[in-house]
Design a protein around this motif. Structure first.
Motif, PDB file in Angstrom:
ATOM      1  N   TRP A  29       0.813  -1.210   0.000  1.00 11.79           N
ATOM      2  CA  TRP A  29       0.000   0.000   0.000  1.00 11.79           C
ATOM      3  C   TRP A  29       0.848   1.260   0.000  1.00 11.79           C
ATOM      4  CZ3 TRP A  29      -4.482  -0.560  -1.912  1.00 11.79           C
ATOM      5  CH2 TRP A  29      -5.158  -1.766  -1.767  1.00 11.79           C
ATOM      6  N   GLY A  30       2.064   1.192   0.518  1.00  8.32           N
ATOM      7  CA  GLY A  30       2.957   2.346   0.462  1.00  8.32           C
ATOM      8  C   GLY A  30       3.332   2.677  -0.978  1.00  8.32           C
ATOM      9  N   VAL A  31       3.593   1.632  -1.760  1.00  5.66           N
ATOM     10  CA  VAL A  31       3.909   1.821  -3.175  1.00  5.66           C
ATOM     11  C   VAL A  31       2.676   2.307  -3.928  1.00  5.66           C
ATOM     12  CG1 VAL A  31       4.659   0.651  -5.291  1.00  5.66           C
ATOM     13  CG2 VAL A  31       5.749   0.093  -3.117  1.00  5.66           C
ATOM     14  N   VAL A  36      -0.416   6.685  -6.775  1.00  6.86           N
ATOM     15  CA  VAL A  36      -1.582   7.567  -6.855  1.00  6.86           C
ATOM     16  C   VAL A  36      -1.162   9.031  -6.708  1.00  6.86           C
ATOM     17  CG1 VAL A  36      -3.749   8.212  -5.721  1.00  6.86           C
ATOM     18  CG2 VAL A  36      -3.205   5.807  -6.116  1.00  6.86           C
ATOM     19  N   ILE A  37      -0.258   9.315  -5.802  1.00  9.67           N
ATOM     20  CA  ILE A  37       0.238  10.687  -5.647  1.00  9.67           C
ATOM     21  C   ILE A  37       0.916  11.151  -6.932  1.00  9.67           C
ATOM     22  CG2 ILE A  37       1.940  12.115  -4.435  1.00  9.67           C
ATOM     23  CD1 ILE A  37       1.210  10.509  -1.894  1.00  9.67           C
ATOM     24  N   ALA A  38       1.701  10.283  -7.543  1.00 11.61           N
ATOM     25  CA  ALA A  38       2.357  10.635  -8.809  1.00 11.61           C
ATOM     26  C   ALA A  38       1.321  10.916  -9.894  1.00 11.61           C
ATOM     27  CB  ALA A  38       3.297   9.516  -9.246  1.00 11.61           C
ATOM     28  N   TRP A  39       0.249  10.119  -9.950  1.00  9.63           N
ATOM     29  CA  TRP A  39      -0.817  10.352 -10.934  1.00  9.63           C
ATOM     30  C   TRP A  39      -1.444  11.725 -10.735  1.00  9.63           C
ATOM     31  CZ3 TRP A  39      -3.887   5.145 -10.269  1.00  9.63           C
ATOM     32  CH2 TRP A  39      -3.194   4.113 -10.906  1.00  9.63           C
ATOM     33  N   ILE A  43      -0.068  16.123 -13.897  1.00  4.20           N
ATOM     34  CA  ILE A  43      -0.619  17.174 -14.764  1.00  4.20           C
ATOM     35  C   ILE A  43      -0.268  18.575 -14.258  1.00  4.20           C
ATOM     36  CG2 ILE A  43      -2.749  18.190 -15.645  1.00  4.20           C
ATOM     37  CD1 ILE A  43      -3.777  15.333 -16.001  1.00  4.20           C
ATOM     38  N   PRO A  44      -0.494  18.906 -12.978  1.00  2.00           N
ATOM     39  CA  PRO A  44      -0.151  20.263 -12.551  1.00  2.00           C
ATOM     40  C   PRO A  44       1.351  20.562 -12.636  1.00  2.00           C
ATOM     41  CG  PRO A  44      -1.294  19.090 -10.773  1.00  2.00           C
ATOM     42  CD  PRO A  44      -1.203  18.170 -11.928  1.00  2.00           C
TER      43      PRO A  44
END
Length: 65
Positions: A29-31, A36-39, A43-44
């Motif tokens: 879950w850490g990975v 998810v944070i990278a996703w 864009i921003p």
């Protein structure tokens, strides 16, 4: 929703989903959180980087608007 979906997103999400249905601890879950944070940030941050490069090119006279 009509949003484009990357094959990388689909595959990663599918692997996490299958792992979670077999055994919840089978997923790192850490990975998954890092993915998810990278996703979310892609864009921003790419828009900000593009803006900075464009402004630098305008200031250097390489491009004009």
């Amino acid at each position: 929703a009509g949003a484009p979906v990357s094959t990388t997103h689909a595959i990663s999400g599918s692997i996490m989903g299958v792992g979670a249905t077999r055994r919840f601890t089978a997923v790192r879950w850490g990975v998954a959180k890092s993915i998810v944070i990278a996703w979310i940030l892609t864009i921003p941050l790419s828009a900000l980087f593009s803006y900075i490069i464009c402004r630098a090119f305008i200031l250097a006279g390489i491009i004009t608007l």
